[in-house]
Design an enzyme around this catalytic site. Structure first.
Site, short mmCIF file in Angstrom:
data_model
loop_
_atom_site.label_atom_id
_atom_site.label_comp_id
_atom_site.label_asym_id
_atom_site.label_seq_id
_atom_site.Cartn_x
_atom_site.Cartn_y
_atom_site.Cartn_z
CE LYS A 1 -2.00 -1.06 3.84
NZ LYS A 1 -1.30 -2.45 4.22
NE ARG B 1 -5.09 -1.66 9.93
CZ ARG B 1 -3.74 -0.99 9.16
NH1 ARG B 1 -3.84 0.30 8.88
NH2 ARG B 1 -2.51 -1.73 9.21
NE ARG C 1 8.40 -2.56 6.38
CZ ARG C 1 7.23 -2.27 6.10
NH1 ARG C 1 6.82 -1.54 5.18
NH2 ARG C 1 6.08 -2.74 6.94
NE ARG D 1 6.04 -0.62 10.03
CZ ARG D 1 4.95 -0.38 9.45
NH1 ARG D 1 4.98 0.19 8.25
NH2 ARG D 1 3.79 -1.19 9.77
NE ARG E 1 2.09 -5.43 10.85
CZ ARG E 1 3.22 -5.15 10.43
NH1 ARG E 1 4.31 -5.52 10.66
NH2 ARG E 1 3.13 -4.22 9.28
P1 AP5 Z 1 4.62 -1.70 1.89
O1 AP5 Z 1 4.46 -0.93 0.76
O2 AP5 Z 1 5.39 -0.98 2.91
O3 AP5 Z 1 3.37 -2.48 2.15
P2 AP5 Z 1 2.14 -1.89 3.28
O4 AP5 Z 1 1.06 -2.53 2.66
O5 AP5 Z 1 2.12 -0.32 3.07
O6 AP5 Z 1 2.63 -2.60 4.49
P3 AP5 Z 1 2.79 -2.12 5.94
O7 AP5 Z 1 3.53 -2.75 6.82
O8 AP5 Z 1 2.86 -0.27 6.02
O9 AP5 Z 1 1.01 -2.36 6.38
P4 AP5 Z 1 0.24 -2.30 7.60
O10 AP5 Z 1 -1.25 -2.13 7.13
O11 AP5 Z 1 0.54 -3.45 8.66
O12 AP5 Z 1 0.82 -0.77 8.54
P5 AP5 Z 1 0.38 0.32 8.76
O13 AP5 Z 1 1.33 1.43 8.80
O14 AP5 Z 1 -0.81 0.70 7.92
O15 AP5 Z 1 5.56 -2.97 1.41
C1 AP5 Z 1 5.92 -3.95 2.56
C2 AP5 Z 1 7.28 -4.31 2.17
O16 AP5 Z 1 7.33 -5.11 0.78
C3 AP5 Z 1 8.34 -3.12 1.82
O17 AP5 Z 1 9.72 -3.82 2.35
C4 AP5 Z 1 8.43 -3.02 0.25
O18 AP5 Z 1 9.55 -2.64 -0.38
C5 AP5 Z 1 8.16 -4.46 -0.29
N1 AP5 Z 1 7.21 -4.58 -1.41
C6 AP5 Z 1 6.31 -3.67 -1.81
N2 AP5 Z 1 5.76 -4.15 -3.04
C7 AP5 Z 1 6.54 -5.04 -3.33
C8 AP5 Z 1 6.36 -6.23 -4.60
N3 AP5 Z 1 5.62 -5.82 -5.45
N4 AP5 Z 1 7.28 -7.13 -4.42
C9 AP5 Z 1 8.23 -7.30 -3.53
N5 AP5 Z 1 8.19 -6.58 -2.47
C10 AP5 Z 1 7.30 -5.31 -2.27
O19 AP5 Z 1 -0.21 0.11 10.19
C11 AP5 Z 1 0.73 -0.13 11.15
C12 AP5 Z 1 0.01 -0.18 12.53
O20 AP5 Z 1 -0.68 0.95 12.92
C13 AP5 Z 1 -1.24 -1.05 12.66
O21 AP5 Z 1 -0.86 -2.49 12.90
C14 AP5 Z 1 -2.16 -0.65 13.65
O22 AP5 Z 1 -1.63 -0.86 14.99
C15 AP5 Z 1 -2.01 0.86 13.58
N6 AP5 Z 1 -2.99 1.61 12.63
C16 AP5 Z 1 -2.71 1.80 11.47
N7 AP5 Z 1 -3.67 2.54 10.68
C17 AP5 Z 1 -4.76 2.25 11.68
C18 AP5 Z 1 -6.23 2.21 11.68
N8 AP5 Z 1 -6.85 2.74 10.59
N9 AP5 Z 1 -6.90 1.94 12.68
C19 AP5 Z 1 -6.41 1.31 13.78
N10 AP5 Z 1 -4.97 1.06 13.95
C20 AP5 Z 1 -4.23 1.41 12.70
MG MG Z 2 2.20 0.92 4.80
#
Ligand code: AP5
Ligand code: MG
Length: 192
Positions: free
Chosen positions: A14, A89, A128, A134, A146
């Site tokens: 994402k 979410r 990562r 992180r 997660r």
């Molecule tokens: P990346 O692009 O970072 O993927 P992502 O989907 O953004 O993954 P996140 O880890 O950010 O997801 P998340 O939903 O757990 O985290 P968030 O910050 O939202 O890519 C991931 C990796 O893969 C990278 O190393 C990238 O280089 C690699 N990659 C990308 N594309 C690729 C490809 N095509 N091929 C190979 N490799 C690839 O949330 C974190 C925490 O915050 C949550 O757990 C929760 O506690 C809290 N939180 C956030 N939002 C909310 C909400 N709305 N409500 C409640 N709690 C929340």
């Molecule tokens: Mg992300």
């Protein structure tokens, strides 16, 4: 306005794809994960509360993230639209987002869901974790939690947007360029 929910499990890409999409379509990026990590780094009260939940792979309470998004949308008036990354979410978050956008006489254009098999997600996140700093990427059990929380609390949102005929699935395995192409095709299809 073009308001896109970029959906998908942890590690689906994402954040990676948002960076490209917002450049191409001139959108504002709203990632609740990024906002929460900024709060943690700034040492705010909100950040302190959020950190313990994030580090365990649990969700932060709905009212906290809804308040954050409401503020950010209000602060970004007169823009082309938004990419919502990692938000909504839960169903209450999706309903609150609809209300906030309705007040601005706009709404969600589409939900694009990046689909990536679980083993690939785990590999990506642990990889990562070696460099990201992180805490939620470091430990396999946290990564698995997660994904579990996603399956239980977040996945039902597919049906929320399907019912509104706004849902599109995108194959999320392959090169970043190829996935970006698929996302752009879907967006251009909805815009046309
Ligand atoms: P990346 O692009 O970072 O993927 P992502 O989907 O953004 O993954 P996140 O880890 O950010 O997801 P998340 O939903 O757990 O985290 P968030 O910050 O939202 O890519 C991931 C990796 O893969 C990278 O190393 C990238 O280089 C690699 N990659 C990308 N594309 C690729 C490809 N095509 N091929 C190979 N490799 C690839 O949330 C974190 C925490 O915050 C949550 O757990 C929760 O506690 C809290 N939180 C956030 N939002 C909310 C909400 N709305 N409500 C409640 N709690 C929340
Ligand atoms: Mg992300």
């Amino acid at each position: 306005m073009l308001n896109i929910v970029l959906f998908g499990p942890p590690g689906a890409g994402k954040g990676t794809q948002s960076t490209r999409l917002l450049e191409k379509y001139g959108l504002v990026h709203l990632s609740t994960g990024d906002i929460l990590r900024a709060e943690i780094n700034a040492g705010t009260v909100l950040g302190l509360t959020a950190k313990s939940l994030i580090d365990k792979g649990e969700l932060v309470p709905d009212e906290v993230v809804i308040g954050m998004i409401d503020n950010k949308i209000s602060a970004s008036a007169n823009k082309n639209g938004f990419i919502f990354d990692g938000f909504p979410r839960t169903t209450p978050q999706a309903k609150a987002l609809d209300e906030v956008l309705q007040k601005k006489n706009t709404g969600i254009t589409c939900m694009l869901a990046l689909e990536v098999p679980e083993p690939e997600l785990i590999v990506r996140l642990l990889e990562r974790g070696k460099v990201s700093g992180r805490a939620d990427d470091q430990d396999e059990n946290t990564v698995i939690n997660r994904i579990k929380v996603y399956n239980e609390s977040t996945l039902p949102l597919k049906d929320f947007y399907k019912a509104q005929e706004k849902f599109a699935a995108i194959h999320g395995v392959g090169t970043v360029d190829a996935i970006f192409e698929s996302l752009c095709e879907a967006i251009d299809g909805v815009k046309a």
